[in-house]
Design a protein around this motif. Structure first.
Motif, short mmCIF file in Angstrom:
data_model
loop_
_atom_site.label_atom_id
_atom_site.label_comp_id
_atom_site.label_asym_id
_atom_site.label_seq_id
_atom_site.Cartn_x
_atom_site.Cartn_y
_atom_site.Cartn_z
N ALA A 69 -10.80 36.96 -5.90
CA ALA A 69 -10.67 37.98 -4.53
C ALA A 69 -9.97 39.50 -4.87
O ALA A 69 -10.03 40.10 -4.53
CB ALA A 69 -9.63 37.04 -3.46
N ARG A 116 -11.93 41.64 -6.44
CA ARG A 116 -12.90 42.26 -5.53
C ARG A 116 -12.33 43.87 -4.86
O ARG A 116 -12.69 44.92 -4.58
CB ARG A 116 -13.65 41.56 -4.67
CG ARG A 116 -14.46 40.37 -5.28
CD ARG A 116 -15.88 40.36 -4.82
NE ARG A 116 -14.86 38.69 -3.08
CZ ARG A 116 -14.37 37.48 -4.19
NH1 ARG A 116 -15.12 37.71 -4.86
NH2 ARG A 116 -14.22 37.15 -3.37
N CYS A 117 -10.69 43.40 -4.07
CA CYS A 117 -9.97 44.55 -3.48
C CYS A 117 -10.02 45.77 -4.59
O CYS A 117 -9.61 46.63 -4.13
CB CYS A 117 -8.63 43.72 -2.94
SG CYS A 117 -8.78 42.62 -1.58
N ASP A 153 -4.52 41.75 2.34
CA ASP A 153 -5.72 42.48 1.83
C ASP A 153 -6.71 41.78 0.56
O ASP A 153 -8.04 41.06 1.16
CB ASP A 153 -5.83 43.50 1.05
CG ASP A 153 -5.35 44.54 1.40
OD1 ASP A 153 -5.68 45.08 2.81
OD2 ASP A 153 -5.32 45.99 1.00
N GLU A 212 -9.41 38.70 2.02
CA GLU A 212 -10.45 38.38 0.61
C GLU A 212 -10.38 37.46 0.24
O GLU A 212 -12.26 36.69 -0.05
CB GLU A 212 -10.69 39.42 -0.30
CG GLU A 212 -11.78 39.47 -1.61
CD GLU A 212 -12.80 40.32 -0.79
OE1 GLU A 212 -12.98 41.28 0.39
OE2 GLU A 212 -13.97 39.94 -1.33
#
Lengths: 196, 196
Positions: B19, B22-23, B36, B40
């Motif tokens: 996650a 990806r952020c 975030d 996520e």
């Protein structure tokens, strides 16, 4: 309105750029706003926007300045006969660039690290980075043509591939300079030891 | 509370890391908050903090994973007799790293650009970057010792200097990979043409 001289415009432009470099150096590119640049330069929004409508324009002008400095070094190398060997060319290019680009209070090569990071996501910044990279890679390729003619590279060496690698050696130096505090001579001696 | 297995803990840890990647990939490191990462990953703040108390911990774990992958490649190279030549060693190291580190949905080598930028100003991140760099430079230096013994380098070549340069060639590749979309074979062929 009073008429302003070219010299005044150039000085004002430089004043804004230097304020931006101090901000980027302190806060990074992403966290710096145009408001920070107004405050740091002591100028109004209108005065700054007249020269640089956006952060990308500040980056473009800075990157073009660095590329221009690199081009001066390459043109000198390309003008010599015999052409300097690869390790000597790298040495002179890096010494010329670091001397000119780090002059003054802010080392502008540090900005490269912030700009590369931003270029991963921001396509306008990416465009600036690739334009400048292509210019410098093109100059390395011209040198590689000369190295092949001089017999420093094999007859079937590909100048574009060699140019990409030389550009990689160059930016690997810039990154290590700021992250690890590398000594320029150590890096160049290492390249001399490994190169043809 | 139910007892949780090692496998469950490892899976949860991996879920959070992915996650975060990806952020970071989408927003960059600086602009990504722990909030975030909670959103996520679909996990609560408490669940995430249990594994990773801060963004620096996410970076440390990711960087150690990449360094571990690099170490696997180097240990294999160091175990061979005769030792692979410099260009062959670079080829195998880069191919191994890109294959392993870019597996899955996020290319983790892209994070390097964000982390280098952050490391210019954040001393905790800088410490992570220099620790990992020192490990990889140390492995190149071990290879350089072997290259000198094998006669691939001059008898007076300095392994630490050569290691710094090889690390520069490596990170010059990572940067160009994300900024210019470089072809791995072109880069490696360029190094073969220029190296001893």
């Amino acid at each position: 309105m009073p008429r302003v001289s070219e010299a005044h415009l150039a000085a004002r432009r430089q004043q804004i750029l230097e304020a931006a470099w101090r901000c980027f150096s302190r806060q990074g590119f992403h966290a710096t706003s145009m408001q920070d640049v107004f405050a740091e330069s002591g100028l109004s929004a209108g005065a700054v926007y007249r020269y640089f409508p956006s952060k990308a324009d500040l980056v473009r002008t800075t990157a073009e300045g660095i590329a221009g400095t690199a081009e001066d070094a390459f043109q000198e190398l390309l003008g010599e006969d015999p052409v300097p060997r690869p390790d000597e060319a790298l040495r002179r290019a890096l010494v010329h660039i670091t001397e000119h680009v780090t002059a003054g209070e802010v080392d502008r090569t540090k900005m490269a690290l912030h700009v590369w990071s931003e270029a991963v996501r921001d396509m306008e910044i990416r465009g600036i980075v690739t334009t400048i990279a292509d210019r410098i890679i093109g100059l390395w390729a011209e040198l590689a043509d000369r190295w092949r003619e001089a017999g420093y590279l094999a007859a079937d060496a590909d100048s574009q591939q060699v140019a990409r690698t030389m550009y990689g050696v160059m930016i690997g130096f810039v990154a290590q300079r700021h992250l690890l505090g590398i000594d320029t001579d150590d890096y160049l001696d290492g390249f001399s030891a490994i190169s043809r």
